[in-house]
Scaffold this active site. Structure first.
Site, PDB file in Angstrom:
ATOM      1  N   ARG A  50       0.883  -1.189   0.000  1.00 32.94           N
ATOM      2  CA  ARG A  50       0.000   0.000   0.000  1.00 32.94           C
ATOM      3  C   ARG A  50       0.903   1.216   0.000  1.00 32.94           C
ATOM      4  O   ARG A  50       1.674   1.428   0.945  1.00 32.94           O
ATOM      5  CB  ARG A  50      -0.911  -0.019   1.232  1.00 32.94           C
ATOM      6  N   HIS A  79      -7.334   1.069  -6.406  1.00 33.94           N
ATOM      7  CA  HIS A  79      -7.526   0.159  -5.265  1.00 33.94           C
ATOM      8  C   HIS A  79      -8.152  -1.137  -5.807  1.00 33.94           C
ATOM      9  O   HIS A  79      -9.307  -1.458  -5.522  1.00 33.94           O
ATOM     10  CB  HIS A  79      -8.429   0.832  -4.234  1.00 33.94           C
ATOM     11  N   GLN A  90      -9.917  -3.920  -3.587  1.00 31.98           N
ATOM     12  CA  GLN A  90     -11.225  -3.474  -3.099  1.00 31.98           C
ATOM     13  C   GLN A  90     -12.308  -3.765  -4.134  1.00 31.98           C
ATOM     14  O   GLN A  90     -13.399  -4.248  -3.810  1.00 31.98           O
ATOM     15  CB  GLN A  90     -11.171  -1.957  -2.818  1.00 31.98           C
ATOM     16  N   ASP A 131     -17.369   7.168  -1.331  1.00 35.46           N
ATOM     17  CA  ASP A 131     -16.119   7.008  -0.568  1.00 35.46           C
ATOM     18  C   ASP A 131     -15.769   8.381   0.005  1.00 35.46           C
ATOM     19  O   ASP A 131     -16.372   9.399  -0.352  1.00 35.46           O
ATOM     20  CB  ASP A 131     -15.014   6.460  -1.503  1.00 35.46           C
ATOM     21  N   CYS A 146     -16.475   1.589   0.482  1.00 38.32           N
ATOM     22  CA  CYS A 146     -15.309   0.730   0.772  1.00 38.32           C
ATOM     23  C   CYS A 146     -14.898   0.800   2.229  1.00 38.32           C
ATOM     24  O   CYS A 146     -14.220  -0.106   2.712  1.00 38.32           O
ATOM     25  CB  CYS A 146     -14.155   1.097  -0.141  1.00 38.32           C
ATOM     26  N   ARG A 148     -13.857  -8.914   1.548  1.00 38.52           N
ATOM     27  CA  ARG A 148     -12.424  -8.707   1.260  1.00 38.52           C
ATOM     28  C   ARG A 148     -11.642 -10.003   1.506  1.00 38.52           C
ATOM     29  O   ARG A 148     -10.686 -10.286   0.796  1.00 38.52           O
ATOM     30  CB  ARG A 148     -11.850  -7.588   2.160  1.00 38.52           C
TER      31      ARG A 148
HETATM   32  N1   CP Z   1     -11.389  -0.357   2.268  1.00 36.78           N
HETATM   33  C1   CP Z   1     -10.128  -0.418   2.722  1.00 36.78           C
HETATM   34  O1   CP Z   1      -9.171  -0.609   1.983  1.00 36.78           O
HETATM   35  O2   CP Z   1     -10.009  -0.224   4.056  1.00 36.78           O
HETATM   36  P1   CP Z   1      -8.635  -0.089   4.842  1.00 36.78           P
HETATM   37  O3   CP Z   1      -8.021   1.221   4.440  1.00 36.78           O
HETATM   38  O4   CP Z   1      -9.007  -0.118   6.287  1.00 36.78           O
HETATM   39  O5   CP Z   1      -7.739  -1.228   4.439  1.00 36.78           O
HETATM   40  N1  NVA Z   2     -10.074   6.596  -1.241  1.00 37.18           N
HETATM   41  C1  NVA Z   2      -9.691   6.135   0.074  1.00 37.18           C
HETATM   42  C2  NVA Z   2      -9.901   4.682   0.180  1.00 37.18           C
HETATM   43  C3  NVA Z   2      -9.599   4.107   1.540  1.00 37.18           C
HETATM   44  C4  NVA Z   2      -9.776   2.617   1.590  1.00 37.18           C
HETATM   45  C5  NVA Z   2      -8.239   6.505   0.344  1.00 37.18           C
HETATM   46  O1  NVA Z   2      -7.417   6.371  -0.557  1.00 37.18           O
HETATM   47  O2  NVA Z   2      -7.954   6.955   1.450  1.00 37.18           O
END
Ligand code: CP
Ligand code: NVA
Length: 290
Positions: free
Chosen positions: A100, A127, A130, A208, A246, A274
């Site tokens: 990540r 993502h 997701q 989101d 999400c 997930r």
């Molecule tokens: N939806 C998602 O990726 O959540 P987290 O940021 O908690 O992993």
């Molecule tokens: N768009 C959000 C998604 C979190 C899972 C972010 O990038 O923070």
């Protein structure tokens, strides 16, 4: 064996459907120990609950081992040591990396050098993990992952882009409804500021956060307020429409409690999905059936 998953476009329609089928079998309890003796690195530059937890539990259930690294341990990509050196070193210990990251370009550089597969656990661009869970949820509820309409409300972010790309691959209709300033910079994606027009005949409504991790906080976020997913906005879609998010949610900002906790919301089933999806993705990569 090297199959990266940096973008949802790294999988064909058939491969996405295979992941969903394996994930559905996982949910029915048909699990394997395909990761026995395998070592997975989880490298996270940003916080995570769902992604971290579902990979950790999934790897464990598949018989593998993982080591988790945050930036406190090893720094941000390219800061403590070069991206190339980092990728080469991890390739010497591990069989796969889940990462990540802040900058998608860094992830691409990492994957180019890495001798082991790399999975994008969220970047500023996409993502994809997701979206696989979202598709499983949609298939569970609607019975299909094509021929439906999904409207994404709010900020044109990483999740929105992966959804829009998935729509092209699978053949469902994607519309982003949000202020022009925060729409995606992709002219081929259908986008509008007109909520009524967007939401007519909608099967799935998705929203989101208005401020994604790592981006500067929007000083003008009130321009997103008309696109808040609340009870009034929900009425504009089909009465059977399902609500996805999400998570994490910012209750009272992009979505109200009433909608998030309401009968049309499937967000906790979506979060639970997930796990089978991460397991299916790992199983397909290690079985080399992509
Ligand atoms: N939806 C998602 O990726 O959540 P987290 O940021 O908690 O992993
Ligand atoms: N768009 C959000 C998604 C979190 C899972 C972010 O990038 O923070």
């Amino acid at each position: 064996m090297k199959k990266d998953f940096l973008s949802i476009t790294d999988l064909s329609k058939e491969q996405i459907l295979e992941v969903l089928n394996v994930a559905a079998n996982e949910k029915r309890g048909a699990t394997s120990e395909i990761l026995r003796g395998k070592q997975i690195a989880l490298y996270f530059e940003k916080p995570s609950l769902r992604t971290k937890a579902s990979f950790e539990v999934g790897i464990h259930e598949l018989g593998g081992n993982f080591s988790y690294f945050s930036t406190v341990d090893v720094g941000k990509l390219g800061e403590r040591e070069s991206i190339d050196d980092f990728a080469k070193v991890l390739s010497g210990y591990f069989d796969l990396v889940v990462a990540r990251v802040f900058e998608h370009e860094n992830l691409e550089k990492f994957a180019e050098v890495s001798e082991i597969p790399v999975i994008n656990a969220l970047s500023d661009r996409e993502h994809p993990c997701q979206i696989l869970a979202d598709l499983l949820t949609i298939r569970d509820k609607l019975g299909r992952v094509n021929n439906f309409k999904l409207v994404y409300l709010g900020d044109g972010n990483n999740v929105a882009l992966s959804l829009a790309l998935a729509a092209e691959i699978l053949g469902f209709e994607f519309v982003l409804a949000g202020p022009k300033k925060y729409q995606l910079e992709y002219p081929q994606i259908k986008q509008t500021e007109n909520l009524d027009e967007a939401l007519a005949e909608t099967d799935v409504i998705y929203t989101d956060t208005w401020n994604s991790m790592g981006e500067p906080k929007k000083s003008d976020e009130t321009i997103l307020t008309p696109f808040q997913l609340n009870a009034e906005v929900l009425k504009k879609a089909k009465p059977s429409a399902i609500v996805l998010h999400c998570l994490p949610a910012h209750r009272g900002k992009e979505i109200t409690d009433e909608v998030l906790d309401g009968p049309q919301s499937v967000v906790f089933a979506q979060a639970a999905n997930r796990l089978p999806v991460q397991k299916a993705l790992l199983a397909k990569i290690f079985a080399q059936t992509f």
